[in-house]
Design a protein around this motif. Structure first.
Motif, PDB file in Angstrom:
ATOM      1  N   ASP A  36       0.795  -1.228   0.000  1.00 54.65           N
ATOM      2  CA  ASP A  36       0.000   0.000   0.000  1.00 54.65           C
ATOM      3  C   ASP A  36       0.828   1.279   0.000  1.00 54.65           C
ATOM      4  N   ILE A  37       2.122   1.170  -0.187  1.00 54.00           N
ATOM      5  CA  ILE A  37       2.955   2.370  -0.344  1.00 54.00           C
ATOM      6  C   ILE A  37       2.479   3.173  -1.556  1.00 54.00           C
ATOM      7  N   ASP A  38       1.798   2.502  -2.482  1.00 45.32           N
ATOM      8  CA  ASP A  38       1.189   3.196  -3.630  1.00 45.32           C
ATOM      9  C   ASP A  38       0.257   4.313  -3.167  1.00 45.32           C
ATOM     10  N   HIS A  39      -0.470   4.065  -2.084  1.00 45.82           N
ATOM     11  CA  HIS A  39      -1.386   5.073  -1.563  1.00 45.82           C
ATOM     12  C   HIS A  39      -0.622   6.330  -1.151  1.00 45.82           C
ATOM     13  N   LEU A  40       0.492   6.125  -0.463  1.00 39.48           N
ATOM     14  CA  LEU A  40       1.288   7.258   0.006  1.00 39.48           C
ATOM     15  C   LEU A  40       1.773   8.105  -1.168  1.00 39.48           C
ATOM     16  N   ARG A  41       2.233   7.457  -2.215  1.00 38.49           N
ATOM     17  CA  ARG A  41       2.676   8.171  -3.418  1.00 38.49           C
ATOM     18  C   ARG A  41       1.539   9.022  -3.977  1.00 38.49           C
ATOM     19  N   SER A  42       0.354   8.447  -4.034  1.00 36.23           N
ATOM     20  CA  SER A  42      -0.809   9.152  -4.547  1.00 36.23           C
ATOM     21  C   SER A  42      -1.171  10.340  -3.655  1.00 36.23           C
ATOM     22  N   TYR A  43      -1.119  10.131  -2.337  1.00 40.46           N
ATOM     23  CA  TYR A  43      -1.478  11.202  -1.407  1.00 40.46           C
ATOM     24  C   TYR A  43      -0.503  12.376  -1.490  1.00 40.46           C
ATOM     25  N   ILE A  44       0.769  12.079  -1.675  1.00 40.63           N
ATOM     26  CA  ILE A  44       1.767  13.148  -1.816  1.00 40.63           C
ATOM     27  C   ILE A  44       1.550  13.889  -3.123  1.00 40.63           C
ATOM     28  N   LYS A  45       1.384  13.138  -4.205  1.00 47.92           N
ATOM     29  CA  LYS A  45       1.205  13.741  -5.534  1.00 47.92           C
ATOM     30  C   LYS A  45      -0.032  14.629  -5.597  1.00 47.92           C
ATOM     31  N   SER A  46      -1.111  14.204  -4.938  1.00 48.66           N
ATOM     32  CA  SER A  46      -2.368  14.958  -5.001  1.00 48.66           C
ATOM     33  C   SER A  46      -2.453  16.065  -3.961  1.00 48.66           C
ATOM     34  N   GLY A  47      -1.484  16.103  -3.039  1.00 51.78           N
ATOM     35  CA  GLY A  47      -1.460  17.156  -2.036  1.00 51.78           C
ATOM     36  C   GLY A  47      -2.393  16.947  -0.861  1.00 51.78           C
ATOM     37  N   VAL A  48      -2.897  15.744  -0.659  1.00 49.69           N
ATOM     38  CA  VAL A  48      -3.820  15.515   0.451  1.00 49.69           C
ATOM     39  C   VAL A  48      -3.128  14.982   1.703  1.00 49.69           C
ATOM     40  N   LEU A  49      -1.872  14.609   1.612  1.00 53.77           N
ATOM     41  CA  LEU A  49      -1.189  13.965   2.736  1.00 53.77           C
ATOM     42  C   LEU A  49      -1.197  14.827   3.994  1.00 53.77           C
ATOM     43  N   PHE A  50      -1.015  16.120   3.842  1.00 53.88           N
ATOM     44  CA  PHE A  50      -0.934  16.994   5.013  1.00 53.88           C
ATOM     45  C   PHE A  50      -2.202  17.811   5.241  1.00 53.88           C
ATOM     46  N   ASP A  51      -3.257  17.496   4.519  1.00 55.22           N
ATOM     47  CA  ASP A  51      -4.565  18.113   4.730  1.00 55.22           C
ATOM     48  C   ASP A  51      -5.450  17.024   5.336  1.00 55.22           C
ATOM     49  N   LEU A  52      -5.512  16.997   6.662  1.00 57.46           N
ATOM     50  CA  LEU A  52      -6.134  15.875   7.357  1.00 57.46           C
ATOM     51  C   LEU A  52      -7.589  15.641   6.977  1.00 57.46           C
ATOM     52  N   ASP A  53      -8.337  16.704   6.732  1.00 59.22           N
ATOM     53  CA  ASP A  53      -9.740  16.532   6.356  1.00 59.22           C
ATOM     54  C   ASP A  53      -9.854  15.867   4.982  1.00 59.22           C
ATOM     55  N   ARG A  54      -9.100  16.386   4.009  1.00 60.84           N
ATOM     56  CA  ARG A  54      -9.121  15.773   2.665  1.00 60.84           C
ATOM     57  C   ARG A  54      -8.550  14.359   2.692  1.00 60.84           C
ATOM     58  N   LEU A  55      -7.515  14.131   3.489  1.00 60.85           N
ATOM     59  CA  LEU A  55      -6.920  12.801   3.593  1.00 60.85           C
ATOM     60  C   LEU A  55      -7.930  11.803   4.154  1.00 60.85           C
ATOM     61  N   ARG A  56      -8.642  12.199   5.208  1.00 61.99           N
ATOM     62  CA  ARG A  56      -9.659  11.321   5.796  1.00 61.99           C
ATOM     63  C   ARG A  56     -10.731  10.974   4.771  1.00 61.99           C
ATOM     64  N   LYS A  57     -11.204  11.979   4.034  1.00 57.01           N
ATOM     65  CA  LYS A  57     -12.226  11.736   3.015  1.00 57.01           C
ATOM     66  C   LYS A  57     -11.702  10.822   1.911  1.00 57.01           C
ATOM     67  N   THR A  58     -10.455  11.034   1.522  1.00 58.82           N
ATOM     68  CA  THR A  58      -9.853  10.217   0.466  1.00 58.82           C
ATOM     69  C   THR A  58      -9.695   8.772   0.917  1.00 58.82           C
ATOM     70  N   VAL A  59      -9.227   8.578   2.135  1.00 56.36           N
ATOM     71  CA  VAL A  59      -8.996   7.229   2.659  1.00 56.36           C
ATOM     72  C   VAL A  59     -10.304   6.459   2.805  1.00 56.36           C
ATOM     73  N   LEU A  60     -11.362   7.140   3.192  1.00 57.88           N
ATOM     74  CA  LEU A  60     -12.643   6.463   3.430  1.00 57.88           C
ATOM     75  C   LEU A  60     -13.502   6.319   2.186  1.00 57.88           C
ATOM     76  N   ASP A  61     -13.124   6.976   1.099  1.00 59.11           N
ATOM     77  CA  ASP A  61     -13.917   6.948  -0.131  1.00 59.11           C
ATOM     78  C   ASP A  61     -13.633   5.668  -0.909  1.00 59.11           C
ATOM     79  N   THR A  62     -14.689   4.998  -1.368  1.00 61.87           N
ATOM     80  CA  THR A  62     -14.484   3.790  -2.164  1.00 61.87           C
ATOM     81  C   THR A  62     -14.060   4.113  -3.593  1.00 61.87           C
TER      82      THR A  62
END
Length: 147
Positions: free
Chosen positions: A31-57
């Motif tokens: 799942d390191i792929d997820h981390l790459r995606s989160y960094i690229k999309s800029g959501v890694l350090f935006d906790l609200d967007r990160l939570r929504k992204t992680v929980l979204d199917t």
């Protein structure tokens, strides 16, 4: 599936093979792929967007399950590890395959031939759902039985 499910499966595989380290590490590390995606999309350090992204199917960025989730990449990586050490390679392959199987069971986008997106597998298990919890309980029971 979520990280706890992958770790539980890795623990069961580790119990069956005697190599907990490889089984758990591989089951989770894909799942390191997820981390790459989160960094690229800029959501890694935006906790609200990160939570929504992680929980979204749905995968709003189209790359959360990237190259490491591609079965055509998983096979040669596993064969390479197997050539270096058949024992570790066997556990590596089982854990890698188990990770991909769990991802195929959940409702999130899973492109097994990423970056080709002509095939998208969506299973029946929602993130953090009663079904996933039941699945995790089954894995815990399997682990207890194997003790």
């Amino acid at each position: 599936m979520t990280l706890p499910s992958h770790i539980l499966l890795g623990t069961v595989i580790g119990r069956m093979t005697g190599d907990y380290t490889t089984a758990i590490a591989v089951s989770a590390a894909i799942d390191i792929d997820h981390l790459r995606s989160y960094i690229k999309s800029g959501v890694l350090f935006d906790l609200d967007r990160l939570r929504k992204t992680v929980l979204d199917t749905e995968d709003p960025y189209g790359d959360q399950r990237g190259y490491l989730h591609n079965i055509l990449i998983a096979i040669p990586i596993t064969l390479l590890v197997y050539l270096i050490s058949p024992t570790i390679g066997t556990v590596f392959g089982i854990a890698y395959g188990g990770h991909l199987l769990l991802d195929a069971l959940d409702k999130s986008d899973y492109w097994p031939l990423y970056p080709y997106k002509g095939i998208n597998i969506k299973g029946f298990v929602e993130y953090f759902s009663p079904t996933e919890i039941l699945f995790d309980i089954f894995l815990l029971i399997a682990l207890i039985v194997l003790l």
